[in-house]
Design a protein around this motif. Sequence first.
Motif, PDB file in Angstrom:
ATOM      1  N   UNK A 103      39.206  -2.857   6.807  1.00 32.10           N
ATOM      2  CA  UNK A 103      39.096  -2.650   5.358  1.00 32.10           C
ATOM      3  C   UNK A 103      39.999  -1.516   4.879  1.00 32.10           C
ATOM      4  N   UNK A 104      40.044  -0.434   5.636  1.00 28.72           N
ATOM      5  CA  UNK A 104      40.747   0.766   5.178  1.00 28.72           C
ATOM      6  C   UNK A 104      42.200   0.871   5.652  1.00 28.72           C
ATOM      7  N   UNK A 105      42.537   0.210   6.777  1.00 27.50           N
ATOM      8  CA  UNK A 105      43.856   0.455   7.355  1.00 27.50           C
ATOM      9  C   UNK A 105      44.705  -0.768   7.650  1.00 27.50           C
ATOM     10  N   UNK A 157      43.104 -23.118  -5.683  1.00 28.82           N
ATOM     11  CA  UNK A 157      43.952 -21.953  -5.417  1.00 28.82           C
ATOM     12  C   UNK A 157      43.229 -20.613  -5.458  1.00 28.82           C
ATOM     13  N   UNK A 158      42.388 -20.380  -6.459  1.00 30.44           N
ATOM     14  CA  UNK A 158      41.703 -19.079  -6.514  1.00 30.44           C
ATOM     15  C   UNK A 158      40.743 -18.912  -5.343  1.00 30.44           C
ATOM     16  N   UNK A 159      40.015 -19.960  -4.999  1.00 27.96           N
ATOM     17  CA  UNK A 159      39.097 -19.887  -3.861  1.00 27.96           C
ATOM     18  C   UNK A 159      39.869 -19.648  -2.565  1.00 27.96           C
ATOM     19  N   UNK A 160      41.085 -20.187  -2.477  1.00 28.20           N
ATOM     20  CA  UNK A 160      41.913 -19.942  -1.289  1.00 28.20           C
ATOM     21  C   UNK A 160      42.253 -18.464  -1.151  1.00 28.20           C
ATOM     22  N   UNK A 161      42.335 -17.776  -2.271  1.00 24.91           N
ATOM     23  CA  UNK A 161      42.582 -16.335  -2.194  1.00 24.91           C
ATOM     24  C   UNK A 161      41.432 -15.644  -1.470  1.00 24.91           C
ATOM     25  N   UNK A 162      40.206 -16.076  -1.739  1.00 21.98           N
ATOM     26  CA  UNK A 162      39.047 -15.507  -1.043  1.00 21.98           C
ATOM     27  C   UNK A 162      39.094 -15.851   0.448  1.00 21.98           C
ATOM     28  N   UNK A 163      39.518 -17.080   0.759  1.00 23.10           N
ATOM     29  CA  UNK A 163      39.672 -17.475   2.167  1.00 23.10           C
ATOM     30  C   UNK A 163      40.740 -16.631   2.851  1.00 23.10           C
ATOM     31  N   UNK A 164      41.828 -16.350   2.145  1.00 26.36           N
ATOM     32  CA  UNK A 164      42.890 -15.511   2.705  1.00 26.36           C
ATOM     33  C   UNK A 164      42.382 -14.109   2.992  1.00 26.36           C
ATOM     34  N   UNK A 165      41.576 -13.582   2.077  1.00 28.39           N
ATOM     35  CA  UNK A 165      41.008 -12.256   2.287  1.00 28.39           C
ATOM     36  C   UNK A 165      40.106 -12.250   3.523  1.00 28.39           C
ATOM     37  N   UNK A 166      39.213 -13.235   3.609  1.00 30.61           N
ATOM     38  CA  UNK A 166      38.310 -13.317   4.756  1.00 30.61           C
ATOM     39  C   UNK A 166      39.082 -13.542   6.056  1.00 30.61           C
ATOM     40  N   UNK A 167      40.099 -14.397   6.000  1.00 36.05           N
ATOM     41  CA  UNK A 167      40.897 -14.657   7.200  1.00 36.05           C
ATOM     42  C   UNK A 167      41.644 -13.430   7.679  1.00 36.05           C
ATOM     43  N   UNK A 168      42.211 -12.677   6.748  1.00 32.19           N
ATOM     44  CA  UNK A 168      42.969 -11.471   7.107  1.00 32.19           C
ATOM     45  C   UNK A 168      42.069 -10.437   7.775  1.00 32.19           C
ATOM     46  N   UNK A 169      40.976 -10.100   7.128  1.00 36.42           N
ATOM     47  CA  UNK A 169      40.078  -9.099   7.709  1.00 36.42           C
ATOM     48  C   UNK A 169      39.391  -9.648   8.953  1.00 36.42           C
ATOM     49  N   UNK A 217      43.836 -15.473 -18.783  1.00 32.77           N
ATOM     50  CA  UNK A 217      43.759 -16.127 -17.489  1.00 32.77           C
ATOM     51  C   UNK A 217      42.616 -15.523 -16.668  1.00 32.77           C
ATOM     52  N   UNK A 218      41.782 -16.378 -16.103  1.00 35.70           N
ATOM     53  CA  UNK A 218      40.625 -15.920 -15.337  1.00 35.70           C
ATOM     54  C   UNK A 218      41.092 -15.341 -14.000  1.00 35.70           C
ATOM     55  N   UNK A 219      40.659 -14.125 -13.758  1.00 38.25           N
ATOM     56  CA  UNK A 219      41.005 -13.442 -12.510  1.00 38.25           C
ATOM     57  C   UNK A 219      39.724 -12.864 -11.900  1.00 38.25           C
ATOM     58  N   UNK A 220      39.767 -12.577 -10.625  1.00 39.78           N
ATOM     59  CA  UNK A 220      38.624 -11.946  -9.975  1.00 39.78           C
ATOM     60  C   UNK A 220      38.558 -10.482 -10.407  1.00 39.78           C
ATOM     61  N   UNK A 221      37.412 -10.066 -10.918  1.00 43.63           N
ATOM     62  CA  UNK A 221      37.234  -8.656 -11.253  1.00 43.63           C
ATOM     63  C   UNK A 221      36.359  -7.948 -10.218  1.00 43.63           C
ATOM     64  N   UNK A 222      35.486  -8.687  -9.536  1.00 44.07           N
ATOM     65  CA  UNK A 222      34.639  -8.136  -8.487  1.00 44.07           C
ATOM     66  C   UNK A 222      34.606  -9.117  -7.325  1.00 44.07           C
ATOM     67  N   UNK A 223      34.778  -8.606  -6.131  1.00 36.94           N
ATOM     68  CA  UNK A 223      34.755  -9.432  -4.923  1.00 36.94           C
ATOM     69  C   UNK A 223      33.808  -8.773  -3.923  1.00 36.94           C
ATOM     70  N   UNK A 224      32.931  -9.592  -3.347  1.00 35.37           N
ATOM     71  CA  UNK A 224      32.002  -9.117  -2.329  1.00 35.37           C
ATOM     72  C   UNK A 224      32.369  -9.743  -0.985  1.00 35.37           C
ATOM     73  N   UNK A 225      32.537  -8.896   0.028  1.00 37.67           N
ATOM     74  CA  UNK A 225      32.867  -9.355   1.373  1.00 37.67           C
ATOM     75  C   UNK A 225      31.697  -8.940   2.262  1.00 37.67           C
ATOM     76  N   UNK A 226      30.981  -9.939   2.780  1.00 41.29           N
ATOM     77  CA  UNK A 226      29.784  -9.691   3.566  1.00 41.29           C
ATOM     78  C   UNK A 226      30.017 -10.183   5.002  1.00 41.29           C
ATOM     79  N   UNK A 227      30.058  -9.237   5.930  1.00 41.34           N
ATOM     80  CA  UNK A 227      30.289  -9.524   7.344  1.00 41.34           C
ATOM     81  C   UNK A 227      28.937  -9.747   8.019  1.00 41.34           C
TER      82      UNK A 227
END
Length: 141
Positions: free
Chosen positions: A116-118, A43-55, A86-96
């Motif tokens: 990213x901004x809008x 589930x947590x890794x899916x959150x990263x996939x959702x972020x990448x998919x959205x952007x 509960x373990x949560x993401x505190x830093x996320x890196x998105x590399x295009x």
Amino acid sequence: MDTHKITTSWKGKMKFESDNPSGDIIVMDSGPDHGGEGSGLRPKAMMLSSLAGCTGLDVASLIEKMKLEVEDFKIITEGDLTKEHPKTYHTVRVNYHFYGKNLNEKKLERAVNLSVESYCGVMVMFRKFANVEIKIEFHKS
């Protein structure tokens, strides 16, 4: 107001199936070290996939609208978890990563920045609980 509704069903042990407004199904499971069989996405890794998919959807749409020449496009997303529960993401890196012969770097940077901004709602949500770092790399072939 739009509402998304999903149904998540327990399939035994630590495995769940979850539908999507499109009707597609995803499987979630924990690894053997947490009582699962490792047969699904975490589930947590899916959150990263959702972020990448959205952007990624935003940027792909802008590549099309701007008529940019891009042979390949990847997003590598990493998230650092807190040590305490509960373990949560505190830093996320998105590399295009953009690949191609005739990359218009300025316009591709603009496309990423617009997402990213809008445009990317998932990015906005992530920024409410994590420091999000953005990097863009160009690979000319």
